[in-house]
Design an enzyme around this catalytic site. Sequence first.
Site, PDB file in Angstrom:
ATOM      1  N   GLY A  38       0.844  -1.197   0.000  1.00 50.98           N
ATOM      2  CA  GLY A  38       0.000   0.000   0.000  1.00 50.98           C
ATOM      3  C   GLY A  38       0.874   1.240   0.000  1.00 50.98           C
ATOM      4  O   GLY A  38       1.884   1.282   0.698  1.00 50.98           O
ATOM      5  N   ILE A  60       1.643   3.895   6.699  1.00 48.25           N
ATOM      6  CA  ILE A  60       0.870   4.779   7.593  1.00 48.25           C
ATOM      7  C   ILE A  60       0.570   4.059   8.902  1.00 48.25           C
ATOM      8  O   ILE A  60       0.167   4.684   9.864  1.00 48.25           O
ATOM      9  CB  ILE A  60      -0.451   5.250   6.946  1.00 48.25           C
ATOM     10  CG1 ILE A  60      -1.393   4.078   6.653  1.00 48.25           C
ATOM     11  CG2 ILE A  60      -0.195   6.071   5.706  1.00 48.25           C
ATOM     12  CD1 ILE A  60      -2.827   4.495   6.399  1.00 48.25           C
ATOM     13  N   ASP A  61       0.748   2.731   8.938  1.00 44.84           N
ATOM     14  CA  ASP A  61       0.382   1.967  10.143  1.00 44.84           C
ATOM     15  C   ASP A  61       1.449   2.047  11.241  1.00 44.84           C
ATOM     16  O   ASP A  61       1.169   1.710  12.390  1.00 44.84           O
ATOM     17  CB  ASP A  61       0.160   0.488   9.789  1.00 44.84           C
ATOM     18  CG  ASP A  61      -1.041   0.296   8.882  1.00 44.84           C
ATOM     19  OD1 ASP A  61      -1.923   1.163   8.880  1.00 44.84           O
ATOM     20  OD2 ASP A  61      -1.081  -0.725   8.168  1.00 44.84           O
ATOM     21  N   GLY A 114      -5.972   0.716   9.815  1.00 46.52           N
ATOM     22  CA  GLY A 114      -5.140  -0.152  10.667  1.00 46.52           C
ATOM     23  C   GLY A 114      -5.901  -1.421  11.004  1.00 46.52           C
ATOM     24  O   GLY A 114      -6.705  -1.440  11.918  1.00 46.52           O
ATOM     25  N   GLN A 174      -6.422   8.874   4.074  1.00 45.15           N
ATOM     26  CA  GLN A 174      -5.334   8.846   5.066  1.00 45.15           C
ATOM     27  C   GLN A 174      -3.981   8.511   4.442  1.00 45.15           C
ATOM     28  O   GLN A 174      -2.938   8.746   5.033  1.00 45.15           O
ATOM     29  CB  GLN A 174      -5.657   7.834   6.180  1.00 45.15           C
ATOM     30  CG  GLN A 174      -6.837   8.269   7.035  1.00 45.15           C
ATOM     31  CD  GLN A 174      -7.431   7.116   7.844  1.00 45.15           C
ATOM     32  OE1 GLN A 174      -7.065   6.911   8.985  1.00 45.15           O
ATOM     33  NE2 GLN A 174      -8.354   6.361   7.244  1.00 45.15           N
ATOM     34  N   ARG A 175      -4.027   7.904   3.260  1.00 49.06           N
ATOM     35  CA  ARG A 175      -2.764   7.559   2.592  1.00 49.06           C
ATOM     36  C   ARG A 175      -2.417   8.536   1.475  1.00 49.06           C
ATOM     37  O   ARG A 175      -1.392   8.382   0.808  1.00 49.06           O
ATOM     38  CB  ARG A 175      -2.885   6.162   1.971  1.00 49.06           C
ATOM     39  CG  ARG A 175      -2.822   5.076   2.971  1.00 49.06           C
ATOM     40  CD  ARG A 175      -2.312   3.753   2.449  1.00 49.06           C
ATOM     41  NE  ARG A 175      -2.548   3.408   1.084  1.00 49.06           N
ATOM     42  CZ  ARG A 175      -3.065   2.231   0.698  1.00 49.06           C
ATOM     43  NH1 ARG A 175      -3.421   1.323   1.585  1.00 49.06           N
ATOM     44  NH2 ARG A 175      -3.194   1.955  -0.565  1.00 49.06           N
TER      45      ARG A 175
HETATM   46  O1  F6P Z   1      -1.028  -1.020   5.079  1.00 48.54           O
HETATM   47  C1  F6P Z   1      -1.566   0.238   4.994  1.00 48.54           C
HETATM   48  C2  F6P Z   1      -3.059   0.195   4.906  1.00 48.54           C
HETATM   49  O2  F6P Z   1      -3.483   1.484   4.524  1.00 48.54           O
HETATM   50  C3  F6P Z   1      -3.789  -0.260   6.147  1.00 48.54           C
HETATM   51  O3  F6P Z   1      -3.886   0.716   7.146  1.00 48.54           O
HETATM   52  C4  F6P Z   1      -5.131  -0.626   5.573  1.00 48.54           C
HETATM   53  O4  F6P Z   1      -5.813  -1.500   6.420  1.00 48.54           O
HETATM   54  C5  F6P Z   1      -4.767  -1.245   4.268  1.00 48.54           C
HETATM   55  O5  F6P Z   1      -3.496  -0.701   3.906  1.00 48.54           O
HETATM   56  C6  F6P Z   1      -5.726  -1.005   3.142  1.00 48.54           C
HETATM   57  O6  F6P Z   1      -5.291  -1.741   2.046  1.00 48.54           O
HETATM   58  P1  F6P Z   1      -5.792  -1.539   0.556  1.00 48.54           P
HETATM   59  O7  F6P Z   1      -5.211  -0.246   0.050  1.00 48.54           O
HETATM   60  O8  F6P Z   1      -5.263  -2.711  -0.173  1.00 48.54           O
HETATM   61  O9  F6P Z   1      -7.283  -1.451   0.594  1.00 48.54           O
END
Ligand code: F6P
Length: 357
Positions: A11, A135-136, A179, A283-284
Amino acid sequence: MKRIGMLTSGGDCQALNAAMRGVVKTLFTSGEEVEIYGFLEGYRGLIYGNFRMLTGADFSGILTKGGTILGSSRTPFKLIREPDENGLDKVEAMKQNYYKLQLDCLVILGGNGTHKTANLLREEGLNVITLPKTIDNDLYGTDMTFGFQSAVNIATDAIDCIHTTAASHGRVFIVEVMGHKVGWLTLNAGMAGGADIILIPEIPYDIDKVVQAIEDRKKRGSKFTILAVAEGAISKEDAKLSKKEYKEKLKNSPYPSVSYEVAAQILERTGNEVRVTVPGHTQRGGSPCPYDRVFASRLGSEAGKLILDGEYGFMVGYKNREVVKVPLKDVAGKLKMVSPDATIVQEAKMLGISFGD
Ligand code: F6P
């Protein structure tokens, strides 16, 4: 002459570009002749030989840019030893591409899963240096990962916005924070945003205690309550289930996520209107915060130095306020979780925050 392969896997998060820029600027500044091979979309690029030669111009103007100029993808570690749909041995393919391009090393930016594969490549004899992104903030061997502080800012902003509307309407609000496995982000954003109740995976909650905390607030004259709930928050009951049973429960659950289940339970027990807000992938996203820009640049710069010194097999991490090199074998496969006994948890409790435990 150094020939460096670079990839971002898993991610994405803020400051991936800043970190790569840090590595490359350090190499260029040293005067060493360098060739940079950017593998596209994570390990996929390395497996299928999909890369782009990168020049200084590619790293100009990206300090503040979110996402990753190389693209990313998830390549689950548990499938890495399995051949792809055409029978290709992925590990062998990565090694062949590495040797074909006569690389001196790979710089790999990623989180937990990414580090397991990076360590595997190290065990297979490749020179690898990694940088901790997520981000975790759940990567073992480093007190901090880049992306985390930027995500804390965004999740906190979400809670701040909810605060004013929750106060106007006297409602109970849940803000669901990212998370699945660890609660660092929820804990920090929850404390920064003044959440009254924080639910995280490491501290299973009792819904009666959660309701009690809301009722106690009402008795003290507070008309609204804000809960910061991690995606992976889990009740005490569910925590007793086996992994398989819990997966089954989630599959058959009428709720899109744990926050909606908690909301329904609060409504049922108190009659209180509950609203759920999920900032999700915001958040990302977006530009890295100043902390992350500096932090990722520092880690990138140290990675550049390791390359110049020919030191491989390390993650560049951060311990006790120092940038450090941590052997990859000590990092891979371990999670850094919030301990229920951690001082930050105790301090939050002393501030009156309920964890529902
Ligand atoms: O590993 C980072 C993260 O943003 C986690 O906080 C979240 O649970 C997960 O990735 C979401 O994953 P994806 O982008 O595959 O939906």
